[in-house]
Structure formats: structure tokens, C-alpha cells
Motif scaffolding. Sequence first.
Motif, PDB file in Angstrom:
ATOM      1  N   LYS A   1      -0.047 -13.488  26.107  1.00 32.96           N
ATOM      2  CA  LYS A   1      -0.901 -14.718  25.959  1.00 32.96           C
ATOM      3  C   LYS A   1      -1.947 -14.467  25.148  1.00 32.96           C
ATOM      4  O   LYS A   1      -2.818 -13.652  25.135  1.00 32.96           O
ATOM      5  CB  LYS A   1      -1.277 -15.327  27.238  1.00 32.96           C
ATOM      6  CG  LYS A   1      -0.259 -15.818  28.350  1.00 32.96           C
ATOM      7  CD  LYS A   1       0.564 -16.757  27.707  1.00 32.96           C
ATOM      8  CE  LYS A   1       1.656 -17.523  28.787  1.00 32.96           C
ATOM      9  NZ  LYS A   1       2.276 -18.719  28.603  1.00 32.96           N
ATOM     10  N   ILE A   2      -2.308 -15.625  24.049  1.00 31.77           N
ATOM     11  CA  ILE A   2      -3.333 -15.408  23.221  1.00 31.77           C
ATOM     12  C   ILE A   2      -4.171 -16.589  23.311  1.00 31.77           C
ATOM     13  O   ILE A   2      -3.724 -17.797  23.359  1.00 31.77           O
ATOM     14  CB  ILE A   2      -2.749 -15.312  21.687  1.00 31.77           C
ATOM     15  CG1 ILE A   2      -1.849 -14.222  21.479  1.00 31.77           C
ATOM     16  CG2 ILE A   2      -4.027 -15.450  20.720  1.00 31.77           C
ATOM     17  CD1 ILE A   2      -2.446 -12.927  21.753  1.00 31.77           C
ATOM     18  N   PRO A   3      -5.578 -16.308  23.814  1.00 31.84           N
ATOM     19  CA  PRO A   3      -6.374 -17.650  23.835  1.00 31.84           C
ATOM     20  C   PRO A   3      -6.662 -18.365  22.726  1.00 31.84           C
ATOM     21  O   PRO A   3      -6.671 -17.941  21.454  1.00 31.84           O
ATOM     22  CB  PRO A   3      -7.740 -16.938  24.384  1.00 31.84           C
ATOM     23  CG  PRO A   3      -7.663 -15.557  23.978  1.00 31.84           C
ATOM     24  CD  PRO A   3      -6.340 -15.315  23.752  1.00 31.84           C
ATOM     25  N   ILE A   4      -6.886 -19.673  22.725  1.00 34.81           N
ATOM     26  CA  ILE A   4      -6.839 -20.456  21.687  1.00 34.81           C
ATOM     27  C   ILE A   4      -8.343 -21.421  21.846  1.00 34.81           C
ATOM     28  O   ILE A   4      -8.630 -22.140  21.018  1.00 34.81           O
ATOM     29  CB  ILE A   4      -5.904 -21.396  21.011  1.00 34.81           C
ATOM     30  CG1 ILE A   4      -5.220 -22.273  22.343  1.00 34.81           C
ATOM     31  CG2 ILE A   4      -4.719 -20.546  20.541  1.00 34.81           C
ATOM     32  CD1 ILE A   4      -4.239 -23.091  22.002  1.00 34.81           C
ATOM     33  N   ASN A   5      -8.626 -21.391  22.948  1.00 32.62           N
ATOM     34  CA  ASN A   5      -9.944 -22.116  23.148  1.00 32.62           C
ATOM     35  C   ASN A   5     -10.496 -21.424  24.811  1.00 32.62           C
ATOM     36  O   ASN A   5      -9.747 -20.385  25.108  1.00 32.62           O
ATOM     37  CB  ASN A   5      -9.823 -23.521  23.392  1.00 32.62           C
ATOM     38  CG  ASN A   5      -8.778 -24.293  24.138  1.00 32.62           C
ATOM     39  OD1 ASN A   5      -8.698 -23.643  25.335  1.00 32.62           O
ATOM     40  ND2 ASN A   5      -7.933 -24.987  23.746  1.00 32.62           N
ATOM     41  N   ASN A   6     -11.337 -22.065  25.570  1.00 35.01           N
ATOM     42  CA  ASN A   6     -11.963 -21.593  26.533  1.00 35.01           C
ATOM     43  C   ASN A   6     -10.740 -21.672  27.607  1.00 35.01           C
ATOM     44  O   ASN A   6     -11.054 -21.129  28.824  1.00 35.01           O
ATOM     45  CB  ASN A   6     -13.156 -22.118  26.904  1.00 35.01           C
ATOM     46  CG  ASN A   6     -14.323 -21.872  26.081  1.00 35.01           C
ATOM     47  OD1 ASN A   6     -14.262 -20.891  25.365  1.00 35.01           O
ATOM     48  ND2 ASN A   6     -15.301 -22.562  25.648  1.00 35.01           N
ATOM     49  N   LYS A   7      -9.978 -22.530  27.610  1.00 39.95           N
ATOM     50  CA  LYS A   7      -9.238 -22.687  28.743  1.00 39.95           C
ATOM     51  C   LYS A   7      -7.649 -22.398  28.322  1.00 39.95           C
ATOM     52  O   LYS A   7      -7.028 -22.479  29.329  1.00 39.95           O
ATOM     53  CB  LYS A   7      -9.168 -24.397  29.033  1.00 39.95           C
ATOM     54  CG  LYS A   7     -10.574 -24.992  29.538  1.00 39.95           C
ATOM     55  CD  LYS A   7     -10.657 -26.418  29.814  1.00 39.95           C
ATOM     56  CE  LYS A   7     -11.820 -26.714  30.437  1.00 39.95           C
ATOM     57  NZ  LYS A   7     -11.911 -28.086  30.682  1.00 39.95           N
ATOM     58  N   GLU A   8      -7.084 -22.664  27.205  1.00 47.80           N
ATOM     59  CA  GLU A   8      -5.941 -22.515  26.952  1.00 47.80           C
ATOM     60  C   GLU A   8      -5.425 -21.518  26.245  1.00 47.80           C
ATOM     61  O   GLU A   8      -6.142 -20.700  25.485  1.00 47.80           O
ATOM     62  CB  GLU A   8      -5.424 -23.723  26.191  1.00 47.80           C
ATOM     63  CG  GLU A   8      -5.522 -25.327  26.538  1.00 47.80           C
ATOM     64  CD  GLU A   8      -5.331 -26.387  25.619  1.00 47.80           C
ATOM     65  OE1 GLU A   8      -4.012 -26.812  25.862  1.00 47.80           O
ATOM     66  OE2 GLU A   8      -6.142 -26.574  24.841  1.00 47.80           O
ATOM     67  N   LYS A   9      -4.068 -20.742  26.613  1.00 46.44           N
ATOM     68  CA  LYS A   9      -3.638 -19.834  25.970  1.00 46.44           C
ATOM     69  C   LYS A   9      -2.118 -20.270  25.394  1.00 46.44           C
ATOM     70  O   LYS A   9      -1.625 -21.149  25.951  1.00 46.44           O
ATOM     71  CB  LYS A   9      -3.378 -18.719  26.839  1.00 46.44           C
ATOM     72  CG  LYS A   9      -4.629 -17.971  27.157  1.00 46.44           C
ATOM     73  CD  LYS A   9      -4.574 -16.662  28.058  1.00 46.44           C
ATOM     74  CE  LYS A   9      -6.003 -16.104  28.190  1.00 46.44           C
ATOM     75  NZ  LYS A   9      -5.586 -14.878  29.184  1.00 46.44           N
ATOM     76  N   ILE A  10      -1.790 -19.738  24.473  1.00 46.77           N
ATOM     77  CA  ILE A  10      -0.457 -19.694  23.851  1.00 46.77           C
ATOM     78  C   ILE A  10       0.189 -18.503  23.993  1.00 46.77           C
ATOM     79  O   ILE A  10      -0.189 -17.463  24.044  1.00 46.77           O
ATOM     80  CB  ILE A  10      -0.395 -20.312  22.270  1.00 46.77           C
ATOM     81  CG1 ILE A  10      -1.311 -19.361  21.563  1.00 46.77           C
ATOM     82  CG2 ILE A  10      -0.942 -21.601  22.358  1.00 46.77           C
ATOM     83  CD1 ILE A  10      -1.330 -19.605  20.019  1.00 46.77           C
ATOM     84  N   PRO A  11       1.655 -18.581  24.020  1.00 49.75           N
ATOM     85  CA  PRO A  11       2.409 -17.212  23.833  1.00 49.75           C
ATOM     86  C   PRO A  11       2.267 -16.509  22.568  1.00 49.75           C
ATOM     87  O   PRO A  11       1.875 -16.901  21.580  1.00 49.75           O
ATOM     88  CB  PRO A  11       3.950 -17.605  23.936  1.00 49.75           C
ATOM     89  CG  PRO A  11       3.788 -19.041  24.345  1.00 49.75           C
ATOM     90  CD  PRO A  11       2.348 -19.656  23.883  1.00 49.75           C
ATOM     91  N   ASN A  12       1.996 -15.141  22.687  1.00 52.16           N
ATOM     92  CA  ASN A  12       2.191 -14.305  21.573  1.00 52.16           C
ATOM     93  C   ASN A  12       3.499 -14.304  20.701  1.00 52.16           C
ATOM     94  O   ASN A  12       4.512 -13.833  21.246  1.00 52.16           O
ATOM     95  CB  ASN A  12       1.885 -12.689  21.937  1.00 52.16           C
ATOM     96  CG  ASN A  12       1.746 -11.887  20.741  1.00 52.16           C
ATOM     97  OD1 ASN A  12       2.077 -12.144  19.704  1.00 52.16           O
ATOM     98  ND2 ASN A  12       0.881 -10.835  21.217  1.00 52.16           N
TER      99      ASN A  12
END
Length: 642
Positions: free
Chosen positions: A444-455
Amino acid sequence: MPNIELKDILIAARQEAYRMRHFYIGAEHLFIALLQIRGSLASHIVQHYGLTPEYVINAIRRKLGKGGKHRLWADVPKTPRAEVILSIANDLALDNGREQINERDILIALFEEYENIPMRVLIALGLNNPRELIELAQNTATHSSSQQPYIRIDFGQHFEPTDKLSRDEAFILRRMFYGYSQIRVERRLTSGYSSATLLVVTPIHVDKREDAAVIVKINQVDSILDEAQRYEAHVKTKLPPMTARIEDKPIAPEQSDLAGIKYTLIAGYDRVPKDLRAIMATWTPKDIGEWLKNELFPPFSHSWWKQNRPFRFQVWREYDWLLPPVLTLEFSQKEFPSNGHVIRMPIKRAKLRRLDYGDVVAVENFIVQRVYPDRNTIQLAVGNNTDSTNAYKIEVRGVNLEENTYYRGEVVENLVGTVWQTRAQQLLLALRALEPDFDAQAEKIPINNKEKIPNPILAYEGLLDSYVNGTLCTIHGDLHPGNIMIGPNQSAFLIDFAHTRDGHTIFDWVTLENSILNDYVMSATDGSWDAARMVVNHIIKLNGGEFIDTTLSPAIARLETVRYIREIARQCLAEDDKWSEYYTALVFCGLRTLTWETASIGGRRLMYLVAGLAIRELRTRFRPSSSSETPSPDDTDMSLSL
């Protein structure tokens, strides 16, 4: 014309027969022997029709295929048809008061006996008038010369001083505009993911009269000649009345590895044409979007994007080609070991993933897509033709192409090599080149302080087996702002049909969104990972139909153009508001950009995150179908020799 004796032609024909494992001499071997004579009458005639000897030779080889490895008879006999052709050639020689058969006699005999394989291939390539070919063979006096006609080449005010033309490019231009006293190269256009040169050129007569500007594309010979064939097959009869067309034959000199093609803008330009990329700097994001929606989409939609043919496909068949080769191998002639891996269709990717550096692999029944003599490399793929969109590319390096004959379209029965690099390694290296501020191998890759997206470089494989319900139409295949021209009254023109084909309708609009995000949106930022994450967080709002405050920054304002592209794409969806097909395409277009060295580092960072975001959208809001009566590659196997 070279004075080639019959015995030398027969020797060359016999050598070709050996290379193809045919062990007989047929009409096809005689014709290939004639084409292989540099500066020959045969090569002169095919060049007259905008082809090259090598291109025609490969087409004949594809038609024939290679023979078996075991000979069933001694010597190399001539086929009955070859005997007939040589008999006709002998009669022609006697009629002209000669006892010896020459090249012209054999060539005319081949054209007269028009049911042979070379003639069938020539007809398929557009040389479909045997009488015209015979007249050319009878009347053409050939003398091959590499001396180029002198045509002065000037440069317009918009041509960057650092953009120098190579010697070969200048040679192509002079051949293409033979008959003019000079040409003016107005500007260089931006090509897509190819290395082609695109130029706007104004031809000028000796009395200084200027003809309308045209667009010239210069690229490798096979690419240009393939593009001409694609234009005839997919484009010529489907274009709006006012648009760019290929009116002349390609220029493919025997002395160069490059060829050129000319796009004529038949609308009657009274000024130098501009591409959308050049215009974007002066238009607002809304202006660009409105123009795409009202000027580009409508004239092409009837015969292209709104064909609405139902198309259910497995993702790997349409999108695997966008990714790096599944394997890069070093060619080996060593005996295949008992623990080696055999790759054949159908393929199981789970076992492909376990291959590592140094493993010995035998590839069976793959198609040769490309041959790179300068690099001693061939590219293989799964498919039934030489199309660049074929899946499961395998690159094989270190091939001795003088000892081993490979041609485009050939089915390679067996080829052994050792693994030098895998697709996973190439994607990881491409990501690390972007200097990520996160763990490149994290799931998982963070995109903000709360959310992550799949690598996406780890998660994309699960999509390849999915099924998509889409539509099929004629697509441009490389729809980016550099290939979209703006004419009088803001009319829309398209150029560069190298990848035009029948394909997934949505692909064109995803490709355009990809290019807008990469070239237009990210160019308004500093290109950092923080900037890419900022843009992605606003794309999340765009995906959800939320309000975007376009006053926050120039980059966010430019997302308005993306919103218009989505409005157009909505009209092309197979099912209303079922966006899974769009996000699926976005994953693979984004991953392609990751390895795209011509893209900016900021653009590659953004498209990596966009690919991950698209996977999250598919997992949470839209889910492609995963079942079908047709088995997926992972339902089948890649055998392991024991």
C-alpha cells in the motif's frame, strides 16, 4: 542495372531455400534472390510503390513459413512452377536476341505467371496490376545511386535551433520533396511513445511559390510501411471529409534504415498547422475541453468511436502489450537442461513470476514481432501476426542474426535462453528511478494522512485475468495532443496512424487523459511526489463527481480538461455509468508511462499514483467480471520440463 548471371541468381535462390529449410527452389526463392541484389530492377520496382525489398521479402517469408528440420530428398530441385518461369524467361531472352537469361527476363516471367506466391503477396500489398508491373519491368532503366537530389532545407521561426535533423532525415526529406527547389521545416511536433520524427514542412517552388504545409513523419522503415498498410486497412474510408490524409506512397530509400510518410492537410490551410499541444498554452482548460467535445469527437464518432460493437474481452489480450516484456532473455545454443522451464501457450503467469535471473527457458511457438539487427535482438509475443499489441512480449538478446534467420511474423518453434531480467524487475527499477519517498515494494502507498492506494506494480496482475464488457471500434491507438491538429475554423484533424486498429473504444480516451495529466496538468507543478499526491487527491474528487475548486492552483484548474474527457468517455461506455472498463485501461496506461523515458519525472510519478488509484476504484466501486466460459491463462499451465 547490375549484370547478374542466371547461375548467380540460382545460387542466391538456393541459399534462401536453405535459410527457410525448404530444400527446393520455387518462384518465391527466385523473387527473393532478385530483391536481395542491391540496386536491382526488382528492388527498384517495389520502391516505386513505396515499399522496400526487405519488407516484401519478410511478407513472402511470412506467407511461406519455415520448413521442417529434416530433409526428405537429396539435392535442391526446382518446382514445376519455377521451371515454367525459367522457361518463359528463356523465351524472352531468345526473343531479344540473347542466349543468356538476365534479371529482367526472370522478373517479367514472374509477373506474367501471376498465380505464384510472390505475385499473391504483391497484390496483398497493393501492387495489384500485373500488366503495369510487366510494363515497368520492360521499360525501367535502373541505376542505383545514393546521390541525393539537392533541395535546400530552411527552418522556420518556430523550429528550435537545438532540434537538428540527422543526415538520414535530411536525405528522406529531399527524396520526398523531389521537384521542389527548397523546403522550409516550420516546427517539430511531439511524437507519442515512439521515437518517430514529426515535422511540419512547407514545400517551395523554384519561382518561390509556396504550397500548403504538410506533416512529415520519419521513422524506422518497417514502422512507416506498416503505418501505410494500416491507413489503407483501417483509416482511408473512415475519415471525415476534412482531415489529414496520406495521399502519396511512403519514401523508403534502399540506402537508409529510415522511411518517411506525408500527411496532406486537404482542407486548404492558409497558415502553418498547429497541434493541440502547441495550442494548449493559449487556451483555458475549459476551452480545450469544449473543443475536444464539440470539434474532435463529433466528426469522428460516427465511423470510429460510436460504432458500439459489443466487445467482451480478457484484459491481458488488450492491455498486456503496454507493459514491459515479461522476460528478457540472453540467447543460448547450449543443450536444454532437464530442470529448464518451457514457456508455451497457454501460459500460467504464476509460474512465470517464479523465474529469476539465470534460469534457463525454452520458448515455444511464439511469433517474431520485431527484429533489431543493430542490437542482435528479436522480440517475440503471443499472437497470430506482427501487430505491436500482441501480448506476453519476450525480448531475446545476443542472437547471431547472420547465422540465424528470423523474420517478422515467423512462428518460432523453439528458442532457448537464460533469464536476464523479468517484468517485475523492470517495473521496480522504473519506480526506483523516480526516487520514491516511500517503500517501493510495499503493498500500500500513502496518498494523504489517512488514505492509501494499492501499489500498482504489485497489484496489476490480478486484473489481467478479468473480463471486461466494452465496445469495439476503430481506434486511433495513440491519441495525444501532438497527434491532434487544429485547422481552419478550429476544425479537428488527426495524424499518425501507426497504431490504428480495431480495439477497445475507451482506450483512446484513456490515452488522451493520460497525456493531459502527464504533459499538461503536472507541467504546472514542481513535479515532486507531494505535487503528484496533491493532484491525485483532487482526481479522487473528480472520480466521485465532487466539486473541485479550480482556483487552488493552475494544476487543479487544468483538471477541468480531464472532466471533459470523462464526459466524452461516458458516451462510449458499454453500459451507462459502468466505469470499470475505463479504470482498467487507466491502470495499464499509467503503468506504461512509468517506463516511458520521454515523459517528465513528475508526469511518471503522477501516472504511477493514478494507476494505483484506478486499482482502488476497481476494488471498491467497480469490479470487472472474473468469470467466463473461456479459460484465463492462470486456469491453464506453463509446463516445467523435469
